[in-house]
Design a protein around this motif. Structure first.
Motif, PDB file in Angstrom:
ATOM      1  N   GLU A   1      31.247  44.936  62.499  1.00 13.47           N
ATOM      2  CA  GLU A   1      30.860  45.531  61.262  1.00 13.47           C
ATOM      3  C   GLU A   1      31.529  46.962  61.073  1.00 13.47           C
ATOM      4  O   GLU A   1      32.376  47.303  60.237  1.00 13.47           O
ATOM      5  CB  GLU A   1      29.731  45.413  60.835  1.00 13.47           C
ATOM      6  CG  GLU A   1      29.054  45.484  59.408  1.00 13.47           C
ATOM      7  CD  GLU A   1      27.688  45.253  59.417  1.00 13.47           C
ATOM      8  OE1 GLU A   1      27.108  46.397  58.787  1.00 13.47           O
ATOM      9  OE2 GLU A   1      26.943  44.364  59.789  1.00 13.47           O
ATOM     10  N   THR A   2      31.019  47.723  62.144  1.00 14.26           N
ATOM     11  CA  THR A   2      31.469  49.042  62.148  1.00 14.26           C
ATOM     12  C   THR A   2      32.744  49.090  62.462  1.00 14.26           C
ATOM     13  O   THR A   2      33.763  50.097  61.798  1.00 14.26           O
ATOM     14  CB  THR A   2      30.626  50.030  63.190  1.00 14.26           C
ATOM     15  OG1 THR A   2      29.319  49.377  63.229  1.00 14.26           O
ATOM     16  CG2 THR A   2      30.790  51.330  63.249  1.00 14.26           C
TER      17      THR A   2
ATOM     18  N   ARG B   1      34.948  48.666  59.213  1.00 11.07           N
ATOM     19  CA  ARG B   1      34.918  49.833  58.331  1.00 11.07           C
ATOM     20  C   ARG B   1      35.752  50.824  58.768  1.00 11.07           C
ATOM     21  O   ARG B   1      36.465  51.533  57.872  1.00 11.07           O
ATOM     22  CB  ARG B   1      33.210  50.056  58.478  1.00 11.07           C
ATOM     23  CG  ARG B   1      32.609  50.891  57.226  1.00 11.07           C
ATOM     24  CD  ARG B   1      31.379  51.046  57.187  1.00 11.07           C
ATOM     25  NE  ARG B   1      30.408  50.923  58.179  1.00 11.07           N
ATOM     26  CZ  ARG B   1      30.393  52.093  59.060  1.00 11.07           C
ATOM     27  NH1 ARG B   1      30.791  53.305  58.707  1.00 11.07           N
ATOM     28  NH2 ARG B   1      29.690  51.855  60.164  1.00 11.07           N
TER      29      ARG B   1
ATOM     30  N   GLU C   1      39.187  50.143  58.125  1.00 10.31           N
ATOM     31  CA  GLU C   1      39.676  50.357  56.725  1.00 10.31           C
ATOM     32  C   GLU C   1      39.759  51.825  56.206  1.00 10.31           C
ATOM     33  O   GLU C   1      40.431  52.374  55.485  1.00 10.31           O
ATOM     34  CB  GLU C   1      38.314  49.462  56.059  1.00 10.31           C
ATOM     35  CG  GLU C   1      38.846  49.222  54.453  1.00 10.31           C
ATOM     36  CD  GLU C   1      37.623  48.370  54.050  1.00 10.31           C
ATOM     37  OE1 GLU C   1      37.152  49.059  53.096  1.00 10.31           O
ATOM     38  OE2 GLU C   1      37.354  47.295  54.636  1.00 10.31           O
ATOM     39  N   LYS C   2      38.748  52.599  56.639  1.00  6.48           N
ATOM     40  CA  LYS C   2      38.589  54.067  56.432  1.00  6.48           C
ATOM     41  C   LYS C   2      39.625  54.912  57.174  1.00  6.48           C
ATOM     42  O   LYS C   2      40.235  55.591  56.735  1.00  6.48           O
ATOM     43  CB  LYS C   2      37.306  54.461  57.099  1.00  6.48           C
ATOM     44  CG  LYS C   2      36.923  55.659  56.254  1.00  6.48           C
ATOM     45  CD  LYS C   2      35.328  55.946  56.497  1.00  6.48           C
ATOM     46  CE  LYS C   2      34.916  57.331  56.553  1.00  6.48           C
ATOM     47  NZ  LYS C   2      33.659  57.681  56.950  1.00  6.48           N
TER      48      LYS C   2
END
Ligand code: CMP
Length: 558
Positions: free
Chosen positions: A416-417, A420, A423-424
């Protein structure tokens, strides 16, 4: 007045945590200790009137006055916010310790010091007692000086001993002052006896060999006895508590290991497995002092958590080459979400073909990257390298198995991290993707090379890796799970790995089996166990056998 304040504006404010402050506190502490010993002694004994002693006393007086000036220039730490505004510092000091420091700095004894009259000279000595007021501050000063480096429990224990000795010294001098000892003794003998009497009385031992004779002595003894009874309880209670706190983590850890060992013995876990578990705990203690870093960090508020995580994981940030040149924001995002995990030698950290939920960074240790059939070792990864990213980036099952070669300190980052972050920070995502593609290409190249080498006609004397183990059979008996298989005719030995439901990894059961039969004594009856076997010879390991299952025993009807 304005001029004085104007002059002070030029003096820089001293940081409350600075070295200057530390050394100044240390000087004040030594001066206070000196006077705390010297003043009561000078009241009851005639101390040698050497010039050195009067120089020291004058110097201490000057230090006390200088301390007042110094306090106006030391910043105040208010829950992490450093106050440097002179007016605020002055106002706090004037409403706080200033009266105590001022009284202690007054040279009251000096006024009558030259007198020849014995009663007035005694009064002069008593007037010096104002200096002892500084002792009130000693507690804070000791905490400031020692608290920086020492274990807090040891500082508290030291403070307790300090106060008890101080009290014993003053009471001993009091006992001498009321002539509790025979007067014909030398000063040294008087002090030793008085100290002995004080300690036996304070600790409520009271041998009764030194007893009060006059009314004033009896009153003094009664007061000290009352004080002693209270102090004794306080000391015993505190010492027991402090000693158990000195190494609280070690005590808790030892208790945990003992509990685990009792359980292992109760459930008759084989000795080699017990040894492995104990080695694991010793390793945990040596590497992390038994602390669960994630638990400690998770209690903190977010900004502090980031700060602590950055400090704790500094080594991994420095080791991992892909973090070089990464921005602070990206590092923060990654580091705060890293979770430390430890694996023991032979553990399957990642198993080929399974779904991947996390990737790992190696802080310490080394691992083998092995193909699914166990025939090709793609690479050996060590400190600062990472693995497990391919399943996350390429959305495939695990492309290889990762086996710990020795004790491995890893940091895991969950999917999950990871998603993220990609994407960031698309640039970072691109680098990782390129690395993953590169590794996939390496895997394919290695497979092709192996297939080609298999096609080549074999030299008669060349050793080849053993075939896949076949004919596996599993049976549950009263002793444990019995595994049998067909002889691989490979001139070597066998390795067996096992997995239970919900376990994330395969673990090695035995890596040196010489027969075609093995009994797993540690297999639990209430759990389904999965096994894989492979043959190993001089050329290396063969592929793993098909997984064989030892189903759990159905519960018996009563
Ligand atoms: P993943 O497929 O998730 O799980 C197995 C991991 O092994 C894989 O991610 C990579 O991180 C790692 N890996 C695979 N092939 C290689 C290779 N050739 N060199 C280094 N690491 C590899």
């Amino acid at each position: 007045m304005r001029k004085i304040f104007g002059g002070m504006e030029d003096i820089p404010i001293i940081h409350p945590d600075s070295k200057v402050r530390y050394y100044w506190d240390f000087i004040i502490l030594i001066a206070t200790l000196y006077l705390a010993i010297e003043i009561p002694l000078s009241l009851v004994f005639v101390l040698p009137g050497s010039p050195a002693l009067s120089i020291i006393n004058t110097l201490v007086g000057i230090i006390y006055v200088a301390d007042i000036g110094m306090r106006f220039n030391i910043g105040i730490d208010e829950q992490g916010r450093i106050i440097t505004d002179r007016r605020k510092i002055a106002s706090r000091y004037l409403h706080g310790w200033f009266p105590v420091d001022l009284l202690a700095a007054m040279p009251l004894g000096v006024f009558l010091s030259g007198t020849k009259l014995s009663s007035l000279s005694k009064l002069a000595k008593m007037l010096r007692f104002n200096r002892l007021l500084k002792l009130v501050r000693a507690d804070t000063t000791i905490r400031n000086v020692a608290g920086r480096h020492a274990n807090p429990a040891i500082v508290r224990l030291g403070l307790l001993v300090f106060w008890v000795l101080m009290a014993a010294h003053i009471i001993s001098c009091g006992w001498i002052a009321i002539e509790g000892n025979p007067l014909d003794l030398s000063q040294r003998d008087q002090y030793i006896r008085a100290f002995y009497w004080t300690v036996t009385t304070l600790t409520t031992i009271g041998y009764g060999d030194i007893t009060p004779q006059t009314n004033s002595q009896i009153v003094f003894v009664v007061m000290i006895e009352i004080l002693g009874a209270g102090m004794y309880g306080l000391i015993i209670g505190n010492i027991a508590n402090l000693i158990s706190n000195i190494d609280i983590t070690k005590a808790q850890y030892r208790e945990k290991v003992e509990r685990v060992n009792t359980f292992l013995k109760y459930r008759n876990i084989p000795l080699d497995v017990q040894k492995k578990i104990n080695n694991y705990y010793s390793y945990l203690w040596e590497s992390m002092r038994g602390y669960d870093e994630s638990a400690v960090i998770s209690d903190l508020p977010a900004p502090l958590r980031t700060q602590v995580a950055l400090c704790l994981n500094q080594d991994i940030i420095e080791k991992v080459p892909i973090f070089e040149g990464a921005g602070q924001e990206l590092l923060k995002d990654i580091v705060v979400n890293l979770k430390p995990v430890v694996f023991t030698p032979g553990d399957y950290i990642v198993t080929a073909g399974e779904v991947g939920d996390e990737m790992y960074f190696i802080s310490k240790g080394s691992v083998d990257v092995v193909s699914e059939d166990g025939r090709t070792v793609y690479a050996m990864l060590t400190d600062g390298q990472f693995f497990g990213e391919m399943a996350l980036v390429l959305s495939t099952p695990r492309t290889a198995s990762i086996i710990a070669r020795d004790y491995c300190d890893l940091y895991s980052l969950n999917k999950e991290t990871f998603d993220r972050i990609l994407e960031k920070y698309p640039e970072f995502g691109k680098t990782i993707k390129e690395l993953a593609e590169g590794r996939r290409a390496e895997q394919e190249a290695a497979q092709v090379k192996r297939q080609e080498s298999e096609k080549e006609p074999k030299n008669e004397v060349e050793h080849t890796r053993p075939e896949k183990v076949r004919g596996t059979h599993v049976e549950r008996t009263a002793r444990g799970v019995v595994l049998t298989w067909l002889d691989a005719q490979h001139d070597g030995h066998y390795e067996i790995i096992k997995k239970v439901p919900r376990a994330q990894h395969w673990s090695v059961v035995d890596n040196n089996v010489t027969e075609t039969r093995y009994t797993d004594l540690a297999a639990k009856t209430d759990q389904t166990c999965m096994y894989r076997i492979r043959a190993v010879n001089i050329a290396g390991p063969g592929p793993w056998s098909e997984t064989c299952y030892a189903d759990r025993r159905p519960l018996r009807r009563r």
